[in-house]
Design a protein around this motif. Structure first.
Motif, PDB file in Angstrom:
ATOM      1  N   VAL A   1      78.167  76.599  17.876  1.00 16.82           N
ATOM      2  CA  VAL A   1      77.366  77.974  17.877  1.00 16.82           C
ATOM      3  C   VAL A   1      76.469  77.926  16.811  1.00 16.82           C
ATOM      4  N   GLY A   2      76.779  77.420  15.748  1.00 17.80           N
ATOM      5  CA  GLY A   2      75.419  77.173  14.599  1.00 17.80           C
ATOM      6  C   GLY A   2      74.543  76.260  15.172  1.00 17.80           C
ATOM      7  N   ILE A   3      74.646  75.215  15.843  1.00 11.18           N
ATOM      8  CA  ILE A   3      73.755  74.286  16.345  1.00 11.18           C
ATOM      9  C   ILE A   3      72.782  74.973  17.466  1.00 11.18           C
ATOM     10  N   ILE A   4      73.520  75.484  18.346  1.00 16.08           N
ATOM     11  CA  ILE A   4      72.608  76.318  19.357  1.00 16.08           C
ATOM     12  C   ILE A   4      71.830  77.478  18.966  1.00 16.08           C
ATOM     13  N   LEU A   5      72.154  77.861  17.973  1.00 12.78           N
ATOM     14  CA  LEU A   5      71.479  79.270  17.119  1.00 12.78           C
ATOM     15  C   LEU A   5      70.213  78.535  16.531  1.00 12.78           C
ATOM     16  N   VAL A   6      70.501  77.559  15.749  1.00  8.78           N
ATOM     17  CA  VAL A   6      69.455  76.886  14.692  1.00  8.78           C
ATOM     18  C   VAL A   6      68.290  76.202  15.485  1.00  8.78           C
ATOM     19  N   THR A   7      68.859  75.729  16.936  1.00  8.02           N
ATOM     20  CA  THR A   7      68.066  75.100  17.823  1.00  8.02           C
ATOM     21  C   THR A   7      67.109  75.719  18.500  1.00  8.02           C
ATOM     22  N   ARG A   8      67.743  77.355  18.766  1.00 11.30           N
ATOM     23  CA  ARG A   8      66.948  78.408  19.511  1.00 11.30           C
ATOM     24  C   ARG A   8      67.320  78.109  20.884  1.00 11.30           C
ATOM     25  N   CYS A   9      68.590  77.658  21.254  1.00 13.45           N
ATOM     26  CA  CYS A   9      68.938  77.707  22.737  1.00 13.45           C
ATOM     27  C   CYS A   9      69.084  79.103  22.936  1.00 13.45           C
ATOM     28  N   ILE A  10      69.490  79.933  22.318  1.00 13.33           N
ATOM     29  CA  ILE A  10      69.894  81.143  22.470  1.00 13.33           C
ATOM     30  C   ILE A  10      69.381  82.107  21.350  1.00 13.33           C
ATOM     31  N   ASP A  11      68.691  83.077  21.558  1.00 16.73           N
ATOM     32  CA  ASP A  11      68.351  83.990  20.500  1.00 16.73           C
ATOM     33  C   ASP A  11      69.750  84.707  19.772  1.00 16.73           C
ATOM     34  N   PRO A  12      69.573  85.166  18.591  1.00 12.16           N
ATOM     35  CA  PRO A  12      70.896  85.875  18.072  1.00 12.16           C
ATOM     36  C   PRO A  12      71.445  86.949  18.652  1.00 12.16           C
ATOM     37  N   GLU A  13      70.365  87.622  19.080  1.00  8.64           N
ATOM     38  CA  GLU A  13      70.708  89.106  19.869  1.00  8.64           C
ATOM     39  C   GLU A  13      71.246  88.744  21.242  1.00  8.64           C
ATOM     40  N   GLU A  14      70.664  87.713  21.838  1.00  7.31           N
ATOM     41  CA  GLU A  14      71.374  87.294  23.152  1.00  7.31           C
ATOM     42  C   GLU A  14      72.738  86.714  22.737  1.00  7.31           C
ATOM     43  N   ALA A  15      72.922  86.108  22.018  1.00  5.93           N
ATOM     44  CA  ALA A  15      74.012  85.471  21.605  1.00  5.93           C
ATOM     45  C   ALA A  15      75.172  86.423  21.562  1.00  5.93           C
ATOM     46  N   TRP A  16      74.824  87.603  20.799  1.00  7.65           N
ATOM     47  CA  TRP A  16      75.836  88.647  20.485  1.00  7.65           C
ATOM     48  C   TRP A  16      76.134  89.428  21.848  1.00  7.65           C
ATOM     49  N   ALA A  17      75.323  89.485  22.635  1.00  7.25           N
ATOM     50  CA  ALA A  17      75.117  90.271  23.734  1.00  7.25           C
ATOM     51  C   ALA A  17      76.189  89.394  24.723  1.00  7.25           C
ATOM     52  N   ALA A  18      76.336  88.130  24.512  1.00  6.25           N
ATOM     53  CA  ALA A  18      77.152  87.476  25.650  1.00  6.25           C
ATOM     54  C   ALA A  18      78.468  87.490  25.142  1.00  6.25           C
ATOM     55  N   ILE A  19      78.972  87.964  24.094  1.00  4.12           N
ATOM     56  CA  ILE A  19      80.121  88.171  23.526  1.00  4.12           C
ATOM     57  C   ILE A  19      80.725  89.575  24.140  1.00  4.12           C
ATOM     58  N   ASP A  20      81.795  89.433  24.999  1.00  5.53           N
ATOM     59  CA  ASP A  20      82.472  90.563  25.371  1.00  5.53           C
ATOM     60  C   ASP A  20      83.404  91.165  24.398  1.00  5.53           C
ATOM     61  N   GLY A  21      82.617  92.120  23.575  1.00  6.14           N
ATOM     62  CA  GLY A  21      83.515  92.791  22.494  1.00  6.14           C
ATOM     63  C   GLY A  21      84.542  93.720  22.953  1.00  6.14           C
ATOM     64  N   ASP A  22      84.760  94.238  24.226  1.00  5.04           N
ATOM     65  CA  ASP A  22      85.688  94.797  24.781  1.00  5.04           C
ATOM     66  C   ASP A  22      87.086  94.087  24.730  1.00  5.04           C
ATOM     67  N   VAL A  23      86.914  92.729  25.066  1.00  9.82           N
ATOM     68  CA  VAL A  23      88.077  91.570  25.141  1.00  9.82           C
ATOM     69  C   VAL A  23      88.200  91.214  23.818  1.00  9.82           C
ATOM     70  N   LEU A  24      87.394  91.117  22.761  1.00  9.61           N
ATOM     71  CA  LEU A  24      87.831  90.956  21.339  1.00  9.61           C
ATOM     72  C   LEU A  24      88.371  91.839  20.848  1.00  9.61           C
ATOM     73  N   ILE A  25      88.150  93.177  20.825  1.00  9.69           N
ATOM     74  CA  ILE A  25      88.873  94.270  20.347  1.00  9.69           C
ATOM     75  C   ILE A  25      90.357  94.383  21.041  1.00  9.69           C
ATOM     76  N   LEU A  26      90.465  94.015  22.177  1.00 14.75           N
ATOM     77  CA  LEU A  26      91.897  94.106  22.989  1.00 14.75           C
ATOM     78  C   LEU A  26      92.501  93.302  22.317  1.00 14.75           C
TER      79      LEU A  26
END
Length: 593
Positions: A432-457
């Protein structure tokens, strides 16, 4: 008051089971989401003193949910860099040549992709492909969607990272003192289930409905195609090149014609050499348009002022209101195009594309426009009473030049964890650190990709499981079950665990069932003096391989809606597949485990 406290101290285990029973009833009634029920259940344990503060917050140190989140981000990077879309384009290209063979290739691709990625985006991507394959092969789409989904779910069971459920079970098992699971440790048993499931699908395909969906278009309602034009600038390096040599066209970008001057040609244009001012009329999805916009090889769309570039400013989406004064007029004559420095780079119309070209398309109510312009122009458009839902487009261009980084990062996670060089959680976080620093995906898009509902569950159910253990409820349940299981052969325990998890998961959240049953299964194995590992593997697969209801697994609901199925359609085909897959997995565990 002292009497109540004393009573609660004596009946801690029973009170824990009562809370669990109330949670189960709430899960079944579905008046609240599973996440809300799990959080409220954990709070109830904490309020009654069955879970202390230190124990409650200790669940956040569990690596399983965090690993799940990291895998969501890695999957998101493969989508953002266009890797998944490229795979889909290759499938569709193959389907044009060998449509029936393409079905087998899609099945194989769905299984392989789902083994290493979250299978929800895989199924989302494959739904429109299945609609197009149905047209190419003549098969009813309802005979394709459920099998595709079944294979994707079975593929997710093949590896430890294939589903969040597997990671949750492995994480809890590690906390309970078991040795860590390898990424491919469950593969032989899941392969047996997948093979049996595919054979069952082939034999039972007559049970699938063949009537056409009544609510979906040819893409299953998941893709928005736009009409746009690629304009060759006067100083372009593409001048003189044959159109067919550009390498632009495929399922995502379809060439419809060549506009040269006032003439539009539709046939035999691939061998034509490009000239300055030529306009290629294409049909493309939103992501492809944004990718073409950033590439800079062409000017996109139409504008009143040729100096207005499609690459200027931001891109917004807007719907034409039925009251718009330009209804029936050419798109080129729409007033805001002449009043503001904007460029229309695409128009979408439900069920069919307008035409014959972008500028000549006649405006209709509910047409959706992609418009590029400066911040000032966009503010003016937001104030336009004849445009509805004006907002910044959420569609983003693919970062194809970063695709190799995303592929290498995901491959490294699989390889390093498979060779036990580094744990799956640590490997995923480094990736994750590598794809963020190389800008494969922007931080806000990375966090949006996380299903927060699943994690809280997951976190909430981990807290519930810990509370049940501390209250003595787990030991109480095991004490009730153990005498019954002592009279059955040891080999039958995997069948009991598998089908118990399967039945619960058809009604409840897979992750909730997995988090709840893992400590119970381990305690039961210890009480009976048997190896818990085969039982845990049975739990992993049984909690995910659920096909008998649209709510049995999250992707079931996707195809249920896209294919316009009835509930009974899932039951008819899903129950026998559940049984066949379960028997194959458990048989493999008994023989090989």
């Amino acid at each position: 008051m002292h009497f109540i406290i004393a009573l609660m101290g004596v009946y801690r285990a029973e009170i824990g089971l009562l809370i669990l029973a109330l949670m189960f009833v709430a899960f079944v009634r579905e008046r609240y989401s599973p996440t809300v029920i799990a959080v409220v259940g954990a709070c109830a344990f904490a309020l009654l003193g069955l879970l202390n503060e230190k124990s409650l917050f200790s669940v956040f140190s569990n690596s399983a949910p965090l690993t799940v989140g990291a895998m969501f981000v890695l999957s998101g990077s493969l989508i953002r860099t266009g890797v998944i879309n490229r795979v889909a384009d290759l499938i569709m290209a193959r389907a044009k040549i060998h449509p029936r063979l393409a079905l087998a290739e899609v099945a194989l691709g769905a299984a392989v992709l789902s083994a290493f990625l979250n299978n929800t985006p895989v199924v989302v991507l494959l739904i429109p492909i299945m609609f197009k394959l149905a047209q190419a092969t003549g098969y009813p789409v309802k005979k394709l969607l459920i099998p595709m989904n079944t294979i994707a779910v079975l593929g997710g069971c093949l590896t430890l990272i294939g589903t969040s459920t597997n990671l949750i079970v492995a994480g809890i098992a590690a906390d309970q003192g078991m040795a860590s699971f390898g990424i491919f440790e469950i593969t032989p048993y899941a392969l047996a289930g997948a093979a049996a499931g595919i054979v069952a699908l082939l034999c039972l395909s007559f049970l699938l409905p063949s009537d056409p969906p009544s609510i979906s278009g040819e893409t299953g309602g998941t893709v928005q195609d736009y009409l746009t034009e690629l304009v060759v600038p006067h100083d372009s390096e593409l001048i003189g090149r044959e159109i067919g040599s550009l390498g632009l066209f495929g399922p995502s970008v379809v060439l419809l014609g060549l506009k040269r001057g006032s003439e539009i040609r539709r046939r035999e244009i691939l061998d034509e050499e490009l000239r300055s001012g030529d306009r290629l009329i294409v049909r493309a999805d939103g992501t492809a348009i944004m990718t073409l916009r950033e590439s800079g090889g062409f000017d996109l769309g139409v504008a009143a002022d040729s100096a207005t570039s499609a690459r200027e400013g931001k891109v917004i989406e807007a719907m034409v209101a039925p009251s718009h004064p330009s209804i029936g007029e050419r798109l080129l004559d729409i007033p805001f195009l002449h009043a503001l420095r904007v460029r229309i780079i695409g128009i979408h119309r439900s069920r069919h594309l307008p035409g014959p070209a972008l500028a000549e398309a006649r405006v209709r109510g509910a047409d959706r426009l992609l418009i590029a312009g400066s911040d000032d122009a966009i503010r003016s458009l937001k104030d336009n009473p004849h445009l509805i839902g004006v907002d910044i487009s959420r569609t983003r261009a693919f970062r194809r030049n970063k695709a190799w980084i995303a592929i290498v990062a995901m491959s490294a996670v699989v390889l390093l964890s498979a060779l036990n060089i580094i744990g799956i959680g640590m490997a995923a976080f480094i990736a994750v650190g590598i794809i963020l620093v190389t800008r494969c995906i922007d931080p806000e898009e990375a966090w949006a990709a996380i299903d927060g509902d699943v994690l809280i569950l997951i976190f909430a159910m981990l807290a519930v499981g810990l509370a049940l253990e501390q209250a003595g409820s787990v030991a109480l349940m095991v004490g009730w079950i153990t005498p019954l299981l002592k009279i059955v052969p040891v080999w039958s325990l995997v069948f009991v665990i598998y089908f118990f998890a399967l039945i619960l998961s058809e009604l409840l959240s897979n992750n909730a069932v997995a988090a709840l049953l893992t400590p119970i299964t381990i305690a039961l194995a210890q009480q009976l003096g048997v190896d818990p590992r085969p039982l845990i593997i049975a739990l992993m697969i049984g909690a995910s391989a659920c096909f008998a209801t649209p709510i049995g697994y999250q992707t079931n609901a996707l195809v249920y809606a896209a294919g316009d199925y009835r509930f009974a359609d899932f039951v008819r085909i899903g129950v026998p597949i559940n049984i066949v897959v379960g028997l194959a997995v458990c048989g493999a565990l008994v023989v090989l485990g």
